[in-house]
Design a protein around this motif. Structure first.
Motif, short mmCIF file in Angstrom:
data_model
loop_
_atom_site.label_atom_id
_atom_site.label_comp_id
_atom_site.label_asym_id
_atom_site.label_seq_id
_atom_site.Cartn_x
_atom_site.Cartn_y
_atom_site.Cartn_z
N LEU A 149 -2.07 7.31 -0.14
CA LEU A 149 -1.12 7.89 -1.09
C LEU A 149 -0.23 6.79 -1.68
O LEU A 149 0.83 6.46 -1.15
CB LEU A 149 -0.28 8.96 -0.39
CG LEU A 149 -1.07 10.20 0.04
CD1 LEU A 149 -0.27 11.05 1.02
CD2 LEU A 149 -1.48 11.02 -1.18
N PRO A 150 -0.64 6.22 -2.81
CA PRO A 150 0.04 5.04 -3.34
C PRO A 150 1.45 5.30 -3.85
O PRO A 150 2.26 4.36 -3.89
CB PRO A 150 -0.88 4.60 -4.48
CG PRO A 150 -1.57 5.85 -4.90
CD PRO A 150 -1.79 6.61 -3.63
N TYR A 151 1.76 6.53 -4.26
CA TYR A 151 3.11 6.82 -4.75
C TYR A 151 4.08 7.11 -3.62
O TYR A 151 5.30 7.15 -3.85
CB TYR A 151 3.08 7.99 -5.73
CG TYR A 151 2.21 7.73 -6.94
CD1 TYR A 151 2.39 6.59 -7.73
CD2 TYR A 151 1.20 8.62 -7.30
CE1 TYR A 151 1.59 6.35 -8.83
CE2 TYR A 151 0.39 8.39 -8.41
CZ TYR A 151 0.60 7.25 -9.16
OH TYR A 151 -0.21 7.00 -10.26
N GLU A 152 3.57 7.32 -2.43
CA GLU A 152 4.42 7.60 -1.27
C GLU A 152 4.46 6.45 -0.29
O GLU A 152 5.40 6.35 0.50
CB GLU A 152 3.90 8.86 -0.54
CG GLU A 152 3.90 10.11 -1.41
CD GLU A 152 3.41 11.32 -0.65
OE1 GLU A 152 3.59 11.37 0.59
OE2 GLU A 152 2.85 12.23 -1.29
N ASP A 153 3.46 5.58 -0.32
CA ASP A 153 3.36 4.49 0.63
C ASP A 153 3.42 3.15 -0.12
O ASP A 153 2.54 2.86 -0.93
CB ASP A 153 2.06 4.59 1.43
CG ASP A 153 2.02 3.62 2.59
OD1 ASP A 153 2.22 4.06 3.73
OD2 ASP A 153 1.80 2.42 2.36
N PRO A 154 4.44 2.32 0.13
CA PRO A 154 4.60 1.09 -0.66
C PRO A 154 3.46 0.09 -0.48
O PRO A 154 3.08 -0.58 -1.44
CB PRO A 154 5.93 0.52 -0.17
CG PRO A 154 6.20 1.18 1.15
CD PRO A 154 5.58 2.53 1.06
N GLY A 157 0.56 1.34 -2.51
CA GLY A 157 0.85 1.15 -3.93
C GLY A 157 0.68 -0.28 -4.38
O GLY A 157 0.08 -0.55 -5.44
N GLU A 160 -3.02 -1.24 -4.59
CA GLU A 160 -3.65 -0.75 -5.81
C GLU A 160 -3.32 -1.65 -7.01
O GLU A 160 -4.17 -1.95 -7.83
CB GLU A 160 -3.23 0.68 -6.10
CG GLU A 160 -3.90 1.69 -5.20
CD GLU A 160 -3.84 3.10 -5.75
OE1 GLU A 160 -3.08 3.33 -6.72
OE2 GLU A 160 -4.55 3.98 -5.21
N GLU A 161 -2.07 -2.08 -7.09
CA GLU A 161 -1.67 -2.95 -8.20
C GLU A 161 -2.49 -4.23 -8.21
O GLU A 161 -2.89 -4.72 -9.28
CB GLU A 161 -0.18 -3.29 -8.08
CG GLU A 161 0.75 -2.11 -8.34
CD GLU A 161 2.19 -2.45 -8.06
OE1 GLU A 161 2.48 -3.63 -7.75
OE2 GLU A 161 3.05 -1.54 -8.14
N TYR A 173 -7.49 4.93 -8.67
CA TYR A 173 -6.11 4.67 -8.28
C TYR A 173 -5.25 5.91 -8.54
O TYR A 173 -5.66 6.86 -9.20
CB TYR A 173 -5.55 3.48 -9.06
CG TYR A 173 -5.51 3.70 -10.56
CD1 TYR A 173 -4.40 4.26 -11.18
CD2 TYR A 173 -6.61 3.34 -11.36
CE1 TYR A 173 -4.36 4.47 -12.54
CE2 TYR A 173 -6.58 3.56 -12.73
CZ TYR A 173 -5.47 4.11 -13.31
OH TYR A 173 -5.44 4.33 -14.66
N GLY A 174 -4.05 5.89 -7.97
CA GLY A 174 -3.06 6.92 -8.29
C GLY A 174 -3.31 8.26 -7.65
O GLY A 174 -2.93 9.30 -8.20
N THR A 176 -3.01 11.58 -5.37
CA THR A 176 -1.96 12.44 -4.84
C THR A 176 -2.63 13.54 -4.02
O THR A 176 -3.84 13.77 -4.13
CB THR A 176 -1.12 13.08 -5.96
OG1 THR A 176 -1.99 13.84 -6.82
CG2 THR A 176 -0.39 12.02 -6.78
#
Length: 262
Positions: A149-154, A157, A160-161, A173-174, A176
């Motif tokens: 979960l890239p928006y919840e886990d730094p 995230g 992915e970048e 990517y991205g 949820t």
């Protein structure tokens, strides 16, 4: 493999990731297997066909529950790893290389067919009726998925970048929390009995997470050697800066249970 709707049509080859896949992608938590068992599936002498088995993670981890497993995968390197790992563990699992669309057994052969992390790679017009044909009356088809979960886990995230920096064509990517995809073709032959999602935290070391990410489609399966070298450098530098030696990464599990129509 080339699929126009995936990674903008960029080729990928799971065989290139086989060693990393075998070493770093056996990460499903016990909650994942317990959910399947609570459905009454993949145990006690049932015959199971695992499509897109990779290195045989699902059959090998569930072998102790007594089902009779067969695993298939398009990548011969993956199947070689699956055979080696199962033989080392003394497990009698049938593995063979095949495209999902070409897997063929007699009618009414299996109690359950599983597809873990691979449903989007099939030609569903072919596989949907074929899976239904190979299943016994009231046979089950399980679509299984686990994603970070890239928006919840730094850490997820930032990872992915870095993939997108070196492979901007990557489209996975991205993520949820959401129900796993059930292509409409299967609903012509199956009833959807249940769908459920639940969150899990998965433990990693720096090496383990680096290997897990290298084994994903956007990295080891599709990058050139030059791209992969640059990704390795950037990703390890990020982990050295941002991660402790042992850490958790937020994931979710999503499972759909289907049953052959009467």
């Amino acid at each position: 493999m080339i699929i126009q709707d995936i990674d903008k049509g960029r080729p990928f080859d799971w065989g290139k990731t086989s060693e990393d896949y075998a070493k770093y992608r056996d990460i499903y938590p016990q909650e994942f297997y317990e959910y399947i068992l609570q459905l009454g599936l993949c145990k006690d002498g049932q015959r199971i066909l695992d499509i897109g088995t990779g290195t045989g993670v699902l059959p090998r981890n569930m072998y102790k529950y007594g089902a009779k497993w067969t695993g298939t995968d398009i990548a011969d390197n993956q199947i070689r790893q699956a055979k080696e790992l199962s033989e080392e563990a003394g497990m009698k699992i049938d593995f063979f290389t095949s495209r999902a669309e070409e897997v063929s057994f007699p009618d009414n052969t299996f109690d359950v067919i599983t597809a873990c992390q691979c449903i989007w790679y099939f030609d569903h017009d072919i596989t949907a009726p074929n899976f239904a044909r190979m299943l016994k009356s009231k046979g089950k088809f399980l679509i299984l998925y686990m994603g970070w979960l890239p928006y919840e886990d730094p850490i997820a995230g930032k990872s992915e970048e870095i993939i997108l920096k070196h492979n901007p064509n990557w489209t996975a990517y991205g993520d949820t929390v959401h129900p796993v995809w059930v292509p409409e073709q299967y609903l012509r032959y199956f009833d959807l009995l249940s769908q459920e999602q639940f969150r899990v935290d998965i433990p990693f070391t720096k090496e383990g997470w680096h290997g897990r990410m290298r084994a994903c489609r956007g990295v080891g399966a599709s990058m050139s050697p030059k791209q992969l070298d640059a990704w390795n450098k950037d990703h390890m530098e990020m982990l050295q800066k941002e991660a402790s030696e042992n850490f958790m990464v937020k994931h979710y599990i999503s499972i759909a249970e289907l049953q052959v129509k009467e």
